[in-house]
Design a protein around this motif. Sequence first.
Motif, PDB file in Angstrom:
ATOM      1  N   ARG A 131     -24.173  84.420  51.619  1.00 34.49           N
ATOM      2  CA  ARG A 131     -25.397  84.112  52.601  1.00 34.49           C
ATOM      3  C   ARG A 131     -25.489  84.400  54.104  1.00 34.49           C
ATOM      4  N   ARG A 132     -25.951  85.706  54.045  1.00 34.52           N
ATOM      5  CA  ARG A 132     -25.612  86.374  55.498  1.00 34.52           C
ATOM      6  C   ARG A 132     -26.850  85.702  56.703  1.00 34.52           C
ATOM      7  N   ASN A 133     -27.175  84.193  56.754  1.00 31.96           N
ATOM      8  CA  ASN A 133     -27.504  83.695  57.459  1.00 31.96           C
ATOM      9  C   ASN A 133     -27.822  82.953  58.925  1.00 31.96           C
ATOM     10  N   ALA A 134     -26.262  82.888  58.823  1.00 34.51           N
ATOM     11  CA  ALA A 134     -25.305  82.866  60.082  1.00 34.51           C
ATOM     12  C   ALA A 134     -24.273  82.780  59.981  1.00 34.51           C
ATOM     13  N   PRO A 135     -23.522  83.280  60.584  1.00 32.07           N
ATOM     14  CA  PRO A 135     -21.494  84.147  60.660  1.00 32.07           C
ATOM     15  C   PRO A 135     -20.689  82.960  60.156  1.00 32.07           C
ATOM     16  N   VAL A 136     -20.926  81.886  59.413  1.00 39.16           N
ATOM     17  CA  VAL A 136     -20.507  81.290  59.382  1.00 39.16           C
ATOM     18  C   VAL A 136     -19.770  80.920  57.958  1.00 39.16           C
ATOM     19  N   VAL A 137     -18.658  80.036  57.807  1.00 41.67           N
ATOM     20  CA  VAL A 137     -19.000  80.011  56.229  1.00 41.67           C
ATOM     21  C   VAL A 137     -18.044  78.559  55.594  1.00 41.67           C
ATOM     22  N   SER A 138     -18.351  77.555  54.869  1.00 36.98           N
ATOM     23  CA  SER A 138     -18.083  76.434  53.804  1.00 36.98           C
ATOM     24  C   SER A 138     -17.040  77.075  52.967  1.00 36.98           C
ATOM     25  N   CYS A 139     -16.234  76.602  52.972  1.00 34.84           N
ATOM     26  CA  CYS A 139     -14.651  76.724  51.757  1.00 34.84           C
ATOM     27  C   CYS A 139     -14.057  75.348  51.468  1.00 34.84           C
ATOM     28  N   HIS A 140     -14.183  75.263  50.136  1.00 38.75           N
ATOM     29  CA  HIS A 140     -13.739  74.163  49.317  1.00 38.75           C
ATOM     30  C   HIS A 140     -13.621  74.209  48.238  1.00 38.75           C
ATOM     31  N   THR A 141     -11.711  72.675  48.388  1.00 42.81           N
ATOM     32  CA  THR A 141     -10.488  73.248  47.479  1.00 42.81           C
ATOM     33  C   THR A 141     -10.820  72.183  46.689  1.00 42.81           C
ATOM     34  N   TYR A 142     -11.060  73.022  45.501  1.00 40.04           N
ATOM     35  CA  TYR A 142     -11.192  71.691  44.482  1.00 40.04           C
ATOM     36  C   TYR A 142      -9.843  71.626  43.898  1.00 40.04           C
ATOM     37  N   ALA A 143      -8.996  70.168  43.611  1.00 40.07           N
ATOM     38  CA  ALA A 143      -8.469  69.839  42.917  1.00 40.07           C
ATOM     39  C   ALA A 143      -8.997  69.279  41.540  1.00 40.07           C
ATOM     40  N   ASN A 144      -8.490  69.555  40.684  1.00 40.90           N
ATOM     41  CA  ASN A 144      -8.575  69.170  38.904  1.00 40.90           C
ATOM     42  C   ASN A 144      -8.245  67.663  38.651  1.00 40.90           C
ATOM     43  N   VAL A 145      -7.706  66.689  39.339  1.00 41.41           N
ATOM     44  CA  VAL A 145      -6.623  65.782  39.656  1.00 41.41           C
ATOM     45  C   VAL A 145      -7.978  64.667  40.028  1.00 41.41           C
ATOM     46  N   GLY A 146      -7.330  63.679  39.488  1.00 38.77           N
ATOM     47  CA  GLY A 146      -7.980  62.186  40.269  1.00 38.77           C
ATOM     48  C   GLY A 146      -7.053  60.976  40.182  1.00 38.77           C
ATOM     49  N   ALA A 147      -7.809  59.825  40.279  1.00 37.60           N
ATOM     50  CA  ALA A 147      -6.578  58.516  39.804  1.00 37.60           C
ATOM     51  C   ALA A 147      -6.650  58.951  38.587  1.00 37.60           C
TER      52      ALA A 147
END
Length: 607
Positions: A131-147
């Motif tokens: 997405r080129r609308n702004a010089p920023v990036v979001s990074c999400h790391t999803y671990a397939n493990v929980g309680a």
Amino acid sequence: MAPAQTTRRRPAPLARVQAKPCRCRCQRLVPAAGAQHPGPEPAPVAPTSSSPSSSSSASAVSRRAVLGSAAGSLLLSSSAALAGSLGAPLVLTSPASAAAVSGRPDPELGFERRVSEFSLPNGLHFIVLPRRNAPVVSCHTYANVGAWNEAAGSTGMAHLLEHMAFKGTPRVGSVDFTREAPLLDALDEAFYELRDAKAAVAAGGPGSAGPTRVATLRSRLKSLQDQAAALTVPNAFGAALQRAGGVGLNATTSHDQTRYFVSLPSNKLELWMALEAERFRAPVFRELYSEKAVIEEERRLRVDNTPMGRYQQQYALAALGNNYRRPVIGFEEDFDAIGRREVQAFFDRYYGPANLTIAVVGDVEPREVHKLAERYWGDWQGPAGYTVLPRGRPLAPTAAAAAAAAAAFGEADPRPESFLSGGRTSMRAAARSGPAVLLGFYRPPITSREGVVLEVAADVLTGGRTSRLVSSLVLSGRALGASVVSGYPGERRPGLALVYGIPKEGDSPERVAGLLQEQLAALAEGGVAAAELGRVVRNSRAGLLGAAQSNSAMAAALASYHVSTGSWRGLVQELEVVSELQPAEVAEVAGRVFAPGNCFTGYVLKG
């Protein structure tokens, strides 16, 4: 399609609350799938969520909560525009937006063709949306493990490990790791000696020597903590990203997953990639015992000292027979016994590359992301023999296939033996926030076609002021509050659809339970109107379009849908299912799930 709620005169007691004022938004036993930091007591039962780009905002752990939040903001701005023009037609900025509000399907929503994905040989999966609308990036790391994945007697482990992931590595967070490492080992030995001594005293161990030894070991543990702290650089991991312009650095834990996320300038992507890889490849669980004290305070804040905290924990234990019955924050006696050995064992069992999915959304080139991924993650094989956890399945393509898949709960049956035998189908207990009633209906995973239909039914019931429970009960003055949470307390396994009501002054929980049951029966017997389904479709499409305006929301949604439905395309496929639903299917699912014989009732008495 997050269910909305309206209340009058006093707030409903159930709140979507979770975790700690550090950098964790971890889930409590409350009717929502997401998590958020402590703060002012949130609005009642209905899940509230916002983009996780701000560390003080509620996190959208639930993949659908992302869209529900975005829908709310988009529709709110549309309503304001309409009000400002005194009812003049709303001017929309794109064909996709026009299609969303009108409910007319458009061939594409605008982002699908730009999504690219790849898997490294070790199983780590990446999803990239430029997405080129702004010089920023979001990074999400999803671990397939929980309680859900915790062993009996070790509850609270996934949540604690999420905290530990911010404590750094041998190179990040230590003044001198060669000096720190033996101190960490000595800390462990002191902790386990103290644990054994306390257990001996509790079991009636050796007279006066027991308490004396416990006090000595406590003092030794504190001394070692002080020595180790002198070699620690607090918050080194977070500080490195914040100095580079990172914002919204945070994490969430739920029954179903653990997530880590941040937004930062796009020219700092490699810095994030290097730090993120290192903290999962070479974690150091420093400050473990002091962090446990923080979480214990969190439990007191969010369970012991809230009007419904204890009641909700008791209700889940009574109403559920699978792992959803256990609180994400853990039982106190389990959590107290956790040391670094147990945390390391849990990490080694589940934190391998094939259990991670990373979504990167913003001003990036997919080829550059691939190159960085190979550089920093490519040769990581994970802990030896770690367990690869299964991802979700695609939505069933037809109503018949969905009905067949939902015929039995299988090994994850949420119904306890006491319920199946007819021995216990309700509970009564007092809470400071009573009176109220919780109708918990056993349902299949929300990440299935039937689960999607159930969420549509929930939206018909409490999706705004014109919805059935709100208009018929709350606005008419027959009840003070009403809400539906379809995925309680998690989504990916069978659990509860929770219908919640607050009686008006002078009425009893039994009275409001009857009113709620009448409305549920009317939905099952009379079905839904085309106008009601149309509203749900419009809200769903608006939610997706609203999420598409946020890098962080899209990264969260893409990763969540990829793991929960087997592909990020489940995000679009779910919308297609909603758009094509017929009233008869909604009525059939509602009739089956909201059947009186499928309900565990919780009566909240005035405390």
